[in-house]
Design a protein around this motif. Structure first.
Motif, PDB file in Angstrom:
ATOM      1  N   ALA A  56       0.693  -1.338  -0.189  1.00 32.01           N
ATOM      2  CA  ALA A  56       0.115   0.155   0.053  1.00 32.01           C
ATOM      3  C   ALA A  56       1.102   1.305  -0.057  1.00 32.01           C
ATOM      4  O   ALA A  56       2.096   1.206   0.269  1.00 32.01           O
ATOM      5  N   PRO A  57       0.508   2.289  -0.398  1.00 32.64           N
ATOM      6  CA  PRO A  57       1.131   3.789  -0.264  1.00 32.64           C
ATOM      7  C   PRO A  57       1.248   3.756   1.255  1.00 32.64           C
ATOM      8  O   PRO A  57       0.618   3.398   1.964  1.00 32.64           O
ATOM      9  N   ALA A  65      -8.115   4.633   6.719  1.00 27.04           N
ATOM     10  CA  ALA A  65      -9.575   4.344   6.255  1.00 27.04           C
ATOM     11  C   ALA A  65      -9.430   4.261   4.765  1.00 27.04           C
ATOM     12  O   ALA A  65     -10.181   3.607   4.049  1.00 27.04           O
ATOM     13  N   ARG A  66      -8.377   5.218   4.123  1.00 29.37           N
ATOM     14  CA  ARG A  66      -8.332   4.980   2.511  1.00 29.37           C
ATOM     15  C   ARG A  66      -7.338   4.285   1.981  1.00 29.37           C
ATOM     16  O   ARG A  66      -6.855   4.291   0.958  1.00 29.37           O
ATOM     17  N   GLY A  67      -6.763   3.152   2.739  1.00 27.75           N
ATOM     18  CA  GLY A  67      -5.964   2.377   2.360  1.00 27.75           C
ATOM     19  C   GLY A  67      -4.365   2.502   2.330  1.00 27.75           C
ATOM     20  O   GLY A  67      -3.623   1.992   1.814  1.00 27.75           O
ATOM     21  N   VAL A  68      -3.869   3.595   3.374  1.00 29.68           N
ATOM     22  CA  VAL A  68      -2.721   3.832   3.223  1.00 29.68           C
ATOM     23  C   VAL A  68      -1.881   3.541   4.506  1.00 29.68           C
ATOM     24  O   VAL A  68      -2.836   3.578   5.614  1.00 29.68           O
ATOM     25  N   ASP A  69      -0.839   2.781   4.479  1.00 32.65           N
ATOM     26  CA  ASP A  69      -0.098   2.581   5.586  1.00 32.65           C
ATOM     27  C   ASP A  69       0.546   3.687   6.367  1.00 32.65           C
ATOM     28  O   ASP A  69       0.740   4.729   5.501  1.00 32.65           O
ATOM     29  N   VAL A  70       1.010   3.957   7.821  1.00 30.73           N
ATOM     30  CA  VAL A  70       1.216   5.017   8.224  1.00 30.73           C
ATOM     31  C   VAL A  70       2.418   4.834   9.200  1.00 30.73           C
ATOM     32  O   VAL A  70       2.355   4.174   9.986  1.00 30.73           O
ATOM     33  N   ILE A  71       3.293   5.857   8.850  1.00 25.47           N
ATOM     34  CA  ILE A  71       4.511   6.065   9.968  1.00 25.47           C
ATOM     35  C   ILE A  71       3.906   7.371  10.681  1.00 25.47           C
ATOM     36  O   ILE A  71       3.979   8.195   9.841  1.00 25.47           O
ATOM     37  N   PHE A  72       3.853   7.268  11.921  1.00 25.91           N
ATOM     38  CA  PHE A  72       3.528   8.517  12.522  1.00 25.91           C
ATOM     39  C   PHE A  72       4.286   8.750  13.797  1.00 25.91           C
ATOM     40  O   PHE A  72       5.163   7.960  14.083  1.00 25.91           O
ATOM     41  N   THR A  73       4.781  10.094  14.104  1.00 26.54           N
ATOM     42  CA  THR A  73       5.462  10.594  14.990  1.00 26.54           C
ATOM     43  C   THR A  73       4.839  11.064  16.297  1.00 26.54           C
ATOM     44  O   THR A  73       3.768  11.555  16.280  1.00 26.54           O
ATOM     45  N   TYR A  74       5.520  10.745  17.612  1.00 31.38           N
ATOM     46  CA  TYR A  74       4.747  11.328  18.718  1.00 31.38           C
ATOM     47  C   TYR A  74       6.124  11.976  19.638  1.00 31.38           C
ATOM     48  O   TYR A  74       7.202  11.872  19.070  1.00 31.38           O
ATOM     49  N   ALA A 119      -4.012  -0.355  12.969  1.00 28.59           N
ATOM     50  CA  ALA A 119      -4.312  -1.900  12.570  1.00 28.59           C
ATOM     51  C   ALA A 119      -5.818  -2.392  12.515  1.00 28.59           C
ATOM     52  O   ALA A 119      -5.951  -3.305  11.851  1.00 28.59           O
ATOM     53  N   ALA A 120      -6.773  -1.858  13.382  1.00 21.70           N
ATOM     54  CA  ALA A 120      -7.933  -2.197  13.351  1.00 21.70           C
ATOM     55  C   ALA A 120      -8.756  -1.792  12.001  1.00 21.70           C
ATOM     56  O   ALA A 120      -9.698  -2.321  11.514  1.00 21.70           O
ATOM     57  N   LEU A 121      -8.194  -0.946  11.346  1.00 25.76           N
ATOM     58  CA  LEU A 121      -8.609  -0.533   9.937  1.00 25.76           C
ATOM     59  C   LEU A 121      -7.870  -1.324   8.925  1.00 25.76           C
ATOM     60  O   LEU A 121      -8.109  -1.108   7.672  1.00 25.76           O
ATOM     61  N   GLY A 122      -7.095  -2.189   9.171  1.00 24.45           N
ATOM     62  CA  GLY A 122      -6.441  -3.113   8.299  1.00 24.45           C
ATOM     63  C   GLY A 122      -5.142  -2.709   7.624  1.00 24.45           C
ATOM     64  O   GLY A 122      -4.887  -3.203   6.668  1.00 24.45           O
ATOM     65  N   ARG A 123      -4.629  -1.512   8.227  1.00 27.19           N
ATOM     66  CA  ARG A 123      -3.424  -1.111   7.496  1.00 27.19           C
ATOM     67  C   ARG A 123      -2.303  -1.293   8.684  1.00 27.19           C
ATOM     68  O   ARG A 123      -2.564  -1.563   9.834  1.00 27.19           O
ATOM     69  N   ILE A 124      -1.049  -1.075   8.376  1.00 25.66           N
ATOM     70  CA  ILE A 124       0.170  -1.185   9.186  1.00 25.66           C
ATOM     71  C   ILE A 124       0.426   0.414   9.642  1.00 25.66           C
ATOM     72  O   ILE A 124       0.437   1.351   8.932  1.00 25.66           O
ATOM     73  N   GLY A 125       0.679   0.447  11.002  1.00 23.54           N
ATOM     74  CA  GLY A 125       0.995   1.737  11.730  1.00 23.54           C
ATOM     75  C   GLY A 125       2.368   1.459  12.254  1.00 23.54           C
ATOM     76  O   GLY A 125       2.793   0.353  12.738  1.00 23.54           O
ATOM     77  N   GLY A 141      12.120  -2.543   7.360  1.00 24.27           N
ATOM     78  CA  GLY A 141      11.788  -3.575   8.046  1.00 24.27           C
ATOM     79  C   GLY A 141      10.438  -3.820   8.088  1.00 24.27           C
ATOM     80  O   GLY A 141       9.977  -5.057   8.400  1.00 24.27           O
ATOM     81  N   THR A 142       9.751  -2.971   8.474  1.00 29.61           N
ATOM     82  CA  THR A 142       8.071  -3.061   8.728  1.00 29.61           C
ATOM     83  C   THR A 142       7.320  -3.164   7.503  1.00 29.61           C
ATOM     84  O   THR A 142       6.512  -3.888   7.340  1.00 29.61           O
ATOM     85  N   PHE A 143       7.652  -2.406   6.267  1.00 26.45           N
ATOM     86  CA  PHE A 143       6.585  -2.126   5.303  1.00 26.45           C
ATOM     87  C   PHE A 143       7.405  -2.906   3.996  1.00 26.45           C
ATOM     88  O   PHE A 143       6.668  -3.133   2.895  1.00 26.45           O
TER      89      PHE A 143
END
Length: 258
Positions: free
Chosen positions: A9-10, A31-40, A55-61, A87-89
């Motif tokens: 996925a994108p 929700a639109r099919g995009v995997d996400v790297i996010f910062t905190y 993950a509950a939306l079916g994507r990789i975070g 490593g993840t994607f």
């Protein structure tokens, strides 16, 4: 903090994605099919909640710690992103970048200290400039970047002189990014939210009834914005349907101060 399943996925990177508008944007993208790297910044437990929601939306975070006010850390952060991609994607490139992370400091012009000003510069303007510079080499041609501004860059309210000045700089920077990254077909746009009910700025818009009512009364649609007004718009703007939108400032404020 990641899922282990690979995906074709994108992939988007959202700064400040563990709360507020960043969280909403990360979930809207997922929700639109995009995997996400996010910062905190510091609250790993909040980041883990968002990762689970993705993950509950079916994507990789995948969550990464970042202080956007410390530009010296950006080269190491870019390497961490490179590692997460591989490593993840199972990927080499990001498709989208959303420069969302920020803070709100409210003070009258005459009472704004140099320390306050410098903190806003480092996080909002310098951070966006140099973080994007560090991450563009990891972006795919034809990708998209969103820089967050504010309605306060168009209209004036006492107490926001320094904050709004940074956002004005972001809007100019966006146009230059769009021009210079155009050769790689990377679109760069500004999204400028109006007042939103989040914990930003101490939650003033959300928690102060008088402020909330004042803003609602000055907004054509008759209410204050919520996070769900912004995240889905950003996700849509990054999508293929908006591939010809570039170098633009789009205010998402319900029509405040028209």
């Amino acid at each position: 903090m990641t899922n282990s399943t690979r995906s074709s996925a994108p992939i988007a990177l959202v700064t400040g994605g563990s709360r507020g508008l960043g969280r909403n944007t990360a979930l809207a993208l997922a929700a639109r099919g995009v995997d996400v790297i996010f910062t905190y910044h510091s609250r790993a437990e909040e980041a883990e909640v968002v990762r689970a929601e993705i993950a509950a939306l079916g994507r990789i975070g995948h969550a990464l710690q970042l202080d956007v006010g410390r530009a010296a850390t950006f080269p190491a952060f870019a390497e961490a992103v490179r590692g997460a991609l591989a490593g993840t994607f199972g990927a080499e490139r990001l498709d989208y970048l959303v420069n969302n992370a920020g803070i709100g400091i409210t003070a009258p012009f005459l009472e704004t200290s140099e320390e306050m000003f410098d903190q806003l510069v480092n996080i909002h303007l310098k951070g966006t400039f140099f973080l994007t510079q560090a991450l563009v080499p990891l972006m795919a041609d034809g990708g998209g970047i969103i820089n967050l501004s504010s309605g306060l860059a168009r209209f004036s309210m006492p107490g926001f002189a320094a904050y709004a000045a940074m956002k004005g700089g972001i809007e100019v920077l966006t146009r230059y990014m769009a021009k210079e990254l155009g050769a790689r077909h990377i679109r760069v746009n500004t999204v400028a939210p109006g007042a939103i009910e989040t914990d930003f700025g101490g939650g003033m818009v959300r928690d102060n009834a008088a402020v909330n009512q004042l803003i609602a009364g000055e907004t054509a649609l008759g209410r204050v914005g919520v996070a769900d007004d912004i995240g889905p718009m950003i996700a849509t703007l990054l999508g293929e349907a908006n591939r010809w939108v570039n170098g633009q400032r789009i205010e998402v404020s319900g029509g405040i101060h028209l």
